[in-house]
Design a protein around this motif. Structure first.
Motif, PDB file in Angstrom:
ATOM      1  N   GLY A  76      21.266 -39.821 -39.999  1.00 55.48           N
ATOM      2  CA  GLY A  76      22.668 -39.449 -39.982  1.00 55.48           C
ATOM      3  C   GLY A  76      23.176 -39.214 -38.576  1.00 55.48           C
ATOM      4  O   GLY A  76      22.797 -39.920 -37.638  1.00 55.48           O
ATOM      5  N   THR A  77      24.024 -38.203 -38.432  1.00 57.77           N
ATOM      6  CA  THR A  77      24.604 -37.946 -37.117  1.00 57.77           C
ATOM      7  C   THR A  77      23.533 -37.608 -36.085  1.00 57.77           C
ATOM      8  O   THR A  77      23.723 -37.862 -34.893  1.00 57.77           O
ATOM      9  CB  THR A  77      25.616 -36.785 -37.202  1.00 57.77           C
ATOM     10  OG1 THR A  77      24.980 -35.635 -37.794  1.00 57.77           O
ATOM     11  CG2 THR A  77      26.814 -37.185 -38.049  1.00 57.77           C
ATOM     12  N   GLU A  78      22.410 -37.051 -36.543  1.00 53.29           N
ATOM     13  CA  GLU A  78      21.320 -36.767 -35.603  1.00 53.29           C
ATOM     14  C   GLU A  78      20.752 -38.043 -34.993  1.00 53.29           C
ATOM     15  O   GLU A  78      20.103 -37.991 -33.941  1.00 53.29           O
ATOM     16  CB  GLU A  78      20.218 -35.977 -36.312  1.00 53.29           C
ATOM     17  CG  GLU A  78      20.634 -34.567 -36.702  1.00 53.29           C
ATOM     18  CD  GLU A  78      19.544 -33.834 -37.451  1.00 53.29           C
ATOM     19  OE1 GLU A  78      18.543 -34.497 -37.845  1.00 53.29           O
ATOM     20  OE2 GLU A  78      19.674 -32.612 -37.650  1.00 53.29           O
ATOM     21  N   GLY A  80      22.851 -40.632 -34.402  1.00 52.88           N
ATOM     22  CA  GLY A  80      23.982 -41.277 -33.734  1.00 52.88           C
ATOM     23  C   GLY A  80      24.966 -41.992 -34.638  1.00 52.88           C
ATOM     24  O   GLY A  80      25.906 -42.616 -34.144  1.00 52.88           O
ATOM     25  N   PHE A  81      24.804 -41.897 -35.960  1.00 52.25           N
ATOM     26  CA  PHE A  81      25.728 -42.581 -36.861  1.00 52.25           C
ATOM     27  C   PHE A  81      27.074 -41.877 -36.876  1.00 52.25           C
ATOM     28  O   PHE A  81      27.159 -40.651 -36.845  1.00 52.25           O
ATOM     29  CB  PHE A  81      25.153 -42.647 -38.276  1.00 52.25           C
ATOM     30  CG  PHE A  81      24.041 -43.647 -38.427  1.00 52.25           C
ATOM     31  CD1 PHE A  81      24.332 -45.004 -38.499  1.00 52.25           C
ATOM     32  CD2 PHE A  81      22.719 -43.241 -38.492  1.00 52.25           C
ATOM     33  CE1 PHE A  81      23.316 -45.928 -38.632  1.00 52.25           C
ATOM     34  CE2 PHE A  81      21.699 -44.158 -38.623  1.00 52.25           C
ATOM     35  CZ  PHE A  81      21.988 -45.512 -38.690  1.00 52.25           C
ATOM     36  N   GLN A  82      28.145 -42.694 -36.971  1.00 53.60           N
ATOM     37  CA  GLN A  82      29.519 -42.179 -37.002  1.00 53.60           C
ATOM     38  C   GLN A  82      30.298 -42.928 -38.066  1.00 53.60           C
ATOM     39  O   GLN A  82      29.983 -44.082 -38.402  1.00 53.60           O
ATOM     40  CB  GLN A  82      30.200 -42.371 -35.642  1.00 53.60           C
ATOM     41  CG  GLN A  82      29.525 -41.680 -34.482  1.00 53.60           C
ATOM     42  CD  GLN A  82      30.200 -41.992 -33.162  1.00 53.60           C
ATOM     43  OE1 GLN A  82      31.049 -42.876 -33.077  1.00 53.60           O
ATOM     44  NE2 GLN A  82      29.820 -41.262 -32.125  1.00 53.60           N
ATOM     45  N   GLN A  85      31.257 -46.895 -38.168  1.00 57.33           N
ATOM     46  CA  GLN A  85      30.290 -47.665 -37.371  1.00 57.33           C
ATOM     47  C   GLN A  85      29.728 -48.816 -38.204  1.00 57.33           C
ATOM     48  O   GLN A  85      29.424 -48.674 -39.383  1.00 57.33           O
ATOM     49  CB  GLN A  85      29.161 -46.753 -36.923  1.00 57.33           C
ATOM     50  CG  GLN A  85      28.055 -47.435 -36.138  1.00 57.33           C
ATOM     51  CD  GLN A  85      26.985 -46.429 -35.716  1.00 57.33           C
ATOM     52  OE1 GLN A  85      27.261 -45.236 -35.588  1.00 57.33           O
ATOM     53  NE2 GLN A  85      25.773 -46.905 -35.541  1.00 57.33           N
ATOM     54  N   VAL A 118      28.711 -39.601 -43.817  1.00 56.01           N
ATOM     55  CA  VAL A 118      27.528 -39.274 -43.024  1.00 56.01           C
ATOM     56  C   VAL A 118      27.408 -37.755 -42.894  1.00 56.01           C
ATOM     57  O   VAL A 118      28.412 -37.045 -42.806  1.00 56.01           O
ATOM     58  CB  VAL A 118      27.605 -39.947 -41.626  1.00 56.01           C
ATOM     59  CG1 VAL A 118      28.822 -39.477 -40.849  1.00 56.01           C
ATOM     60  CG2 VAL A 118      26.325 -39.743 -40.838  1.00 56.01           C
ATOM     61  N   ASN A 119      26.157 -37.278 -42.950  1.00 53.45           N
ATOM     62  CA  ASN A 119      25.887 -35.895 -42.561  1.00 53.45           C
ATOM     63  C   ASN A 119      24.784 -35.925 -41.505  1.00 53.45           C
ATOM     64  O   ASN A 119      24.513 -36.980 -40.922  1.00 53.45           O
ATOM     65  CB  ASN A 119      25.553 -35.020 -43.775  1.00 53.45           C
ATOM     66  CG  ASN A 119      24.240 -35.388 -44.456  1.00 53.45           C
ATOM     67  OD1 ASN A 119      23.405 -36.109 -43.896  1.00 53.45           O
ATOM     68  ND2 ASN A 119      24.056 -34.903 -45.667  1.00 53.45           N
ATOM     69  N   ALA A 120      24.145 -34.823 -41.265  1.00 49.80           N
ATOM     70  CA  ALA A 120      23.185 -34.765 -40.158  1.00 49.80           C
ATOM     71  C   ALA A 120      22.001 -35.700 -40.365  1.00 49.80           C
ATOM     72  O   ALA A 120      21.480 -36.279 -39.404  1.00 49.80           O
ATOM     73  CB  ALA A 120      22.687 -33.328 -39.969  1.00 49.80           C
ATOM     74  N   THR A 123      23.116 -41.171 -44.277  1.00 50.45           N
ATOM     75  CA  THR A 123      24.335 -41.952 -44.114  1.00 50.45           C
ATOM     76  C   THR A 123      24.543 -42.828 -45.346  1.00 50.45           C
ATOM     77  O   THR A 123      23.583 -43.357 -45.914  1.00 50.45           O
ATOM     78  CB  THR A 123      24.243 -42.841 -42.856  1.00 50.45           C
ATOM     79  OG1 THR A 123      24.137 -42.000 -41.705  1.00 50.45           O
ATOM     80  CG2 THR A 123      25.474 -43.725 -42.705  1.00 50.45           C
TER      81      THR A 123
END
Length: 253
Positions: A76-78, A80-82, A85, A118-120, A123
């Motif tokens: 997830g965001t950890e 680099g997903f946004q 994207q 997405v979360n941490a 995704t």
């Protein structure tokens, strides 16, 4: 824990998906789509830290996906997903004999996806385009479109003289197939290290193995993507199937 992460993402998925549905995917020409789905001119291994497809949002569990599935990714965001994207989905072309080896192989593109929630740690992505079967375990790769030739990649240009002093060989097509025809893509064993450039034209010849007979002209191809040691060509003319081992001869500019 993994199921809790998916549920948490699913809770916001409806909102994110509604926003994504309003977005128009970046327009790609038919030629760009065809080249993006074709094998890149490299061999590779799967990155050790690759994020992968681990399932879908479907109520039934299955391992084969397509459009309009929403897929679950184990990062997830950890990682680099946004939102919004895009990423390619890829896997290595393997056979039963080499399925578990650690050697570089041809890369197959399954399609591409866009992040809708997405979360941490997890995704959710929408499948935007399918090149072939999407499977559990396919890994995500940066969505970087390869440069394209300025001219029409489907055109046949025979104005340049063949340079037999710089000949190469046909390697294989997608999934390491040993034959292809007009309108399909194949890899050759010549790349930028051999001064091959985007848009270069190659004549294709075959040794018919008859004593005293010259090489037989069997086709024409245009380079649509270049790597250091290989290039991807589109077969634009063929009077027979093009096979692994056929000669490719660059035409002078």
């Amino acid at each position: 824990m993994a199921s809790q992460c998916v549920v948490a993402v699913a809770a916001v998925c409806a909102l994110a998906a509604s926003g994504a549905a309003a977005q128009t995917p970046d327009a790609l020409s038919p030629a760009q789509v065809a080249v993006a789905c074709a094998p890149p001119p490299i061999v590779a291994t799967v990155p050790a830290d690759a994020t992968r497809v681990i399932g879908s949002q479907d109520a039934q569990s299955h391992n084969l996906f397509g459009m309009p599935d929403q897929l679950v990714i184990n990062g997830g965001t950890e990682r680099g997903f946004q939102l919004g994207q895009r990423s390619f989905l890829r896997r290595l072309a393997r056979t039963a004999e080499n399925y578990r080896d650690k050697l570089p192989h041809q890369v197959r593109t399954s399609g591409w996806v866009r992040v809708v929630a997405v979360n941490a740690t997890t995704t959710i992505v929408n499948v935007e385009h399918v090149c072939g079967d999407i499977l559990v375990g396919d890994y995500l790769d940066a969505f970087q479109m390869r440069p394209m030739p300025d001219a029409d990649i489907t055109s046949v240009d025979t104005t340049g003289e063949p340079d037999f002093g710089a000949f190469g060989r046909v390697l294989y097509g997608s999934e390491e197939r040993r034959s292809s025809g007009a309108g399909e893509f194949m890899l050759i064993d010549r790349g930028s290290n051999h001064s091959v450039a985007l848009g270069s034209h190659f004549a294709i010849y075959r040794d018919i193995r008859v004593s005293g007979a010259p090489l037989a002209s069997i086709g024409e191809a245009t380079v649509v993507s270049v790597g250091p040691t290989m290039a991807l060509v589109r077969i634009n003319r063929a009077r027979d199937a093009i096979f692994t081992g056929d000669y490719v001869v660059p035409r002078s500019k």
